[in-house]
Design a protein around this motif. Sequence first.
Motif, PDB file in Angstrom:
ATOM      1  N   ILE A  38      51.484  46.009  22.763  1.00 45.26           N
ATOM      2  CA  ILE A  38      51.176  46.774  23.984  1.00 45.26           C
ATOM      3  C   ILE A  38      50.244  47.931  23.636  1.00 45.26           C
ATOM      4  O   ILE A  38      49.271  48.199  24.345  1.00 45.26           O
ATOM      5  CB  ILE A  38      52.476  47.290  24.640  1.00 45.26           C
ATOM      6  N   SER A  39      50.517  48.577  22.539  1.00 46.25           N
ATOM      7  CA  SER A  39      49.654  49.687  22.116  1.00 46.25           C
ATOM      8  C   SER A  39      48.237  49.200  21.830  1.00 46.25           C
ATOM      9  O   SER A  39      47.261  49.845  22.214  1.00 46.25           O
ATOM     10  CB  SER A  39      50.214  50.344  20.848  1.00 46.25           C
ATOM     11  N   ARG A  40      48.133  48.060  21.147  1.00 54.29           N
ATOM     12  CA  ARG A  40      46.793  47.559  20.818  1.00 54.29           C
ATOM     13  C   ARG A  40      46.033  47.178  22.083  1.00 54.29           C
ATOM     14  O   ARG A  40      44.854  47.491  22.230  1.00 54.29           O
ATOM     15  CB  ARG A  40      46.897  46.355  19.876  1.00 54.29           C
ATOM     16  N   ALA A  41      46.708  46.521  22.998  1.00 49.64           N
ATOM     17  CA  ALA A  41      46.037  46.140  24.254  1.00 49.64           C
ATOM     18  C   ALA A  41      45.641  47.379  25.054  1.00 49.64           C
ATOM     19  O   ALA A  41      44.563  47.422  25.667  1.00 49.64           O
ATOM     20  CB  ALA A  41      46.959  45.236  25.070  1.00 49.64           C
ATOM     21  N   SER A  42      46.493  48.401  25.017  1.00 50.83           N
ATOM     22  CA  SER A  42      46.217  49.620  25.788  1.00 50.83           C
ATOM     23  C   SER A  42      44.995  50.376  25.265  1.00 50.83           C
ATOM     24  O   SER A  42      44.439  51.211  25.972  1.00 50.83           O
ATOM     25  CB  SER A  42      47.433  50.553  25.745  1.00 50.83           C
ATOM     26  N   GLN A  51      48.678  45.521  41.433  1.00 50.25           N
ATOM     27  CA  GLN A  51      48.747  44.895  40.111  1.00 50.25           C
ATOM     28  C   GLN A  51      47.993  43.568  40.085  1.00 50.25           C
ATOM     29  O   GLN A  51      47.423  43.181  39.072  1.00 50.25           O
ATOM     30  CB  GLN A  51      50.194  44.766  39.633  1.00 50.25           C
ATOM     31  N   GLU A  52      47.935  42.891  41.225  1.00 50.97           N
ATOM     32  CA  GLU A  52      47.150  41.656  41.306  1.00 50.97           C
ATOM     33  C   GLU A  52      45.657  41.961  41.210  1.00 50.97           C
ATOM     34  O   GLU A  52      44.882  41.190  40.655  1.00 50.97           O
ATOM     35  CB  GLU A  52      47.443  40.928  42.626  1.00 50.97           C
ATOM     36  N   ASP A  53      45.259  43.112  41.763  1.00 56.00           N
ATOM     37  CA  ASP A  53      43.848  43.494  41.719  1.00 56.00           C
ATOM     38  C   ASP A  53      43.432  43.973  40.327  1.00 56.00           C
ATOM     39  O   ASP A  53      42.300  43.792  39.903  1.00 56.00           O
ATOM     40  CB  ASP A  53      43.576  44.629  42.721  1.00 56.00           C
ATOM     41  N   LEU A  54      44.386  44.607  39.624  1.00 59.39           N
ATOM     42  CA  LEU A  54      44.049  45.197  38.324  1.00 59.39           C
ATOM     43  C   LEU A  54      44.190  44.217  37.173  1.00 59.39           C
ATOM     44  O   LEU A  54      43.441  44.263  36.189  1.00 59.39           O
ATOM     45  CB  LEU A  54      44.950  46.400  38.046  1.00 59.39           C
ATOM     46  N   PHE A  55      45.202  43.342  37.266  1.00 56.49           N
ATOM     47  CA  PHE A  55      45.484  42.501  36.107  1.00 56.49           C
ATOM     48  C   PHE A  55      46.259  41.268  36.549  1.00 56.49           C
ATOM     49  O   PHE A  55      47.459  41.151  36.309  1.00 56.49           O
ATOM     50  CB  PHE A  55      46.322  43.301  35.098  1.00 56.49           C
ATOM     51  N   PRO A  56      45.585  40.331  37.226  1.00 53.22           N
ATOM     52  CA  PRO A  56      46.298  39.155  37.740  1.00 53.22           C
ATOM     53  C   PRO A  56      46.925  38.350  36.608  1.00 53.22           C
ATOM     54  O   PRO A  56      46.228  37.920  35.693  1.00 53.22           O
ATOM     55  CB  PRO A  56      45.211  38.360  38.464  1.00 53.22           C
ATOM     56  N   HIS A  57      48.218  38.230  36.642  1.00 46.63           N
ATOM     57  CA  HIS A  57      48.929  37.512  35.587  1.00 46.63           C
ATOM     58  C   HIS A  57      50.254  37.060  36.180  1.00 46.63           C
ATOM     59  O   HIS A  57      51.161  37.860  36.392  1.00 46.63           O
ATOM     60  CB  HIS A  57      49.158  38.445  34.392  1.00 46.63           C
ATOM     61  N   TYR A  70      51.498  50.338  32.409  1.00 44.51           N
ATOM     62  CA  TYR A  70      52.767  49.711  32.808  1.00 44.51           C
ATOM     63  C   TYR A  70      52.584  48.203  33.003  1.00 44.51           C
ATOM     64  O   TYR A  70      53.464  47.403  32.672  1.00 44.51           O
ATOM     65  CB  TYR A  70      53.308  50.356  34.084  1.00 44.51           C
ATOM     66  N   ILE A  71      51.439  47.820  33.547  1.00 42.69           N
ATOM     67  CA  ILE A  71      51.193  46.379  33.722  1.00 42.69           C
ATOM     68  C   ILE A  71      51.129  45.683  32.358  1.00 42.69           C
ATOM     69  O   ILE A  71      51.675  44.591  32.169  1.00 42.69           O
ATOM     70  CB  ILE A  71      49.885  46.141  34.521  1.00 42.69           C
ATOM     71  N   LEU A  72      50.473  46.327  31.394  1.00 42.49           N
ATOM     72  CA  LEU A  72      50.421  45.735  30.051  1.00 42.49           C
ATOM     73  C   LEU A  72      51.818  45.667  29.434  1.00 42.49           C
ATOM     74  O   LEU A  72      52.141  44.726  28.710  1.00 42.49           O
ATOM     75  CB  LEU A  72      49.463  46.526  29.153  1.00 42.49           C
ATOM     76  N   GLU A  73      52.649  46.653  29.724  1.00 46.02           N
ATOM     77  CA  GLU A  73      54.039  46.590  29.253  1.00 46.02           C
ATOM     78  C   GLU A  73      54.737  45.370  29.842  1.00 46.02           C
ATOM     79  O   GLU A  73      55.469  44.651  29.151  1.00 46.02           O
ATOM     80  CB  GLU A  73      54.798  47.861  29.642  1.00 46.02           C
ATOM     81  N   ALA A  74      54.516  45.130  31.143  1.00 47.44           N
ATOM     82  CA  ALA A  74      55.154  43.983  31.801  1.00 47.44           C
ATOM     83  C   ALA A  74      54.602  42.664  31.258  1.00 47.44           C
ATOM     84  O   ALA A  74      55.311  41.661  31.186  1.00 47.44           O
ATOM     85  CB  ALA A  74      54.935  44.064  33.310  1.00 47.44           C
ATOM     86  N   THR A  75      53.344  42.678  30.880  1.00 47.83           N
ATOM     87  CA  THR A  75      52.704  41.456  30.386  1.00 47.83           C
ATOM     88  C   THR A  75      53.117  41.142  28.949  1.00 47.83           C
ATOM     89  O   THR A  75      53.239  39.980  28.567  1.00 47.83           O
ATOM     90  CB  THR A  75      51.162  41.616  30.460  1.00 47.83           C
TER      91      THR A  75
END
Lengths: 554, 159
Positions: free
Chosen positions: A379-383, B40-46, B122-127
């Motif tokens: 997550i850190s790397r992607a961020s 979240q769909e607009d920013l990072f559809p997953h 937060y979206i990357l955390e969810a992903t």
Amino acid sequence: MKYDYDVCIVGSGAGGAPIAYELSHAGYKVLVLEKGKSFKEEDISKDELAVSRRDLFTPKLDEEKHIINDREKDGSITRYDGEEYSWSFWNGSMVGGSSNLMSGYFHRMKPNDFKLKSVFGEVKGANVVDWCINYEDLEHYYEKVERVVGVSGEVKKHSFLEPRSTAKFPHVKLEENKVTEWFDTACENLGFESISTPRAIISRSEGKRNACSYSNFCGSYACATGAKGSARAALLQKCSAEVRAESFVYKLESDVEKITAVYYYDKDLKSHAIKAKIFVLSAQAIESSRLLLNSKNKYFPHGMANNNGEVGKNLIFSAGGSGQGRFNFEDLTEKQRRELMQRGLFFNRSLQDWYEYEEKGKNFKGGTIDFLFEHANVISRASRELYNDKGELIWGKELQEKIKKQLTTSKVLSFEVFNDWLPTDACFVSVDAHEKDKFHMPVGVINLWGHPQDLKVGEHLAKNAVKVLKEMGAKDISYNISAAPPPNLVAGGCRFGEDAKTSVLDKNCKAHALENLYVTDASFMPTGGSVPYTWTIYANSFRVADEIKKVLQG
Amino acid sequence: MNTNKRTFLKTALFTTAFSLVSKGDVFASVTPLETLEVLQEDLFPHADNNASAYFSLILKHTKVSDASKKFLRNGAKWLNEEAINTYDAIYTKLSSQKRQKILQIIAKESWGESWLQTVLKYILEATLGDPIYGINKKESGWKWLAHESGQPRPTKVFL
């Protein structure tokens, strides 16, 4: 007087645990009071969300915070509320302290680190002094840490190798990633001396501790095998000292010459008192000074052991910074790609070629450069990919493609620079007159300033690190040397010394002003060396344990 | 350290379902979570990250500060206010193209950039977080990046 314990230790990390280990083995009744919770191997996971994103091992900043007074270039002070600015100086609030979360890059200090003033002279604006012990006084204890805590590595002669009483480390070195061979070749081409970095991680099982499992998630995480030499795994679980977790010590009480009790809150905020013959403070540098400053009485109206006004002074961190370079698959052969992506194996390489160096006819104390792969936290790397080359925030397909490319077709090799943070009058711990924590105690104030020479030396080291990355073929090389303090590399505040007017502790880390108070975390260090502190904290604590034994034996 | 977003909080009001006013009338009512679900769909559809549910979890998390939760909610309100100012409709009622235009507008504002960055993290955390949190279903995020998680994996959630 009736005592509950022979020795009461405040804090269970690298400064406190060796005392607990040694004195309990010597037959003394020892209590360790630890503010944080207890986590054992079976409680540990590599949950990035819990550990790295939600700060599982540190307090909530709206309950416990620091105030940071940052001194600007023009001398003005900017006040930051740690809660408001999400600026945390907490480390591992848990049994074993932050040693649970260290990467375990273990370097000894060098003989000249103990006598910076004599060897390199005064530095204008800095309070550099020689230590009141020398390397020879500590060598035996460095070696003891290698055996008892467990250090793995390979001794290789180089220009700044410190004198050793043993030829080898007790644990053979950990398995290394093949890219270390690229590094060694680059160093050879440049005439640099590549060093295999010793680690406080055991490479074979020992007692209750299993060997390293190469989980690929080491630094910032607690160890699930017990291989990492945390104070808990390596010492506390191997001795009979009583460890009382979730016990926050808020005050020391004394008469004119002795500490008479410590007071702590349990998890239900109920107050308790402990009476002991000897008290040892090891709550990590900032908090140890804060506790002393918050413990005022008629004998010590400015805080315990602070009638000379020295408590909290000369706070230091590890100066330096970090840098990185990227290896792109498109520049590599198939064999090199496979080597680069070997998972879990360590990149244990350091450079100390410039531990001391000359520039324009003047000798400088330099430092250490540790090289390591970028942390595996995904997550850190992607961020880190949220911005494009123009510095604009990106999202949608553009962001997804960038993350995919950077994380699957390249790998980052980083370096960390460690050099002396010179002690100054402007960098110190105090307590706030108004802000209090959830225990209703005044919060610590961290007054920050980095001496300009710290940056100059850091730059010198970083530029040499960059040469190695270039020689290895890395791209997108960058570095950042700054006066930003690393919260996990903090020392000073209760420096030791022969002169009771200018130091808090004597050479045995006992308070000059009190017969039975010792401080054994990194607070005692008047200068920090140019290496991570943990090995020296452990070694010094074993040394002080021997002195306390003599006192208890009468 | 995020210095910018905190300054926005001082003047912001906290509401659960906020009412948005246009030309003196109550224009629409929309919850932050409804807004975040579309955003979240607009920013990072997953499809498999379950980010909508993750935002609910974040808004209740014991280790997310009240200030951060307020910022997350208030940003959703300000996003809708920008949508009304520009297109006379709340964000969730706009076409995809217009929503992207709104995002481009607020990304140029310091609050907007800070808020979008927060939402994206937060979206990357969810992903990419552990599926035990009800996110990253079938480890699809990890598979996407050929990521191998550390062992041992968590056996309980930390909330």
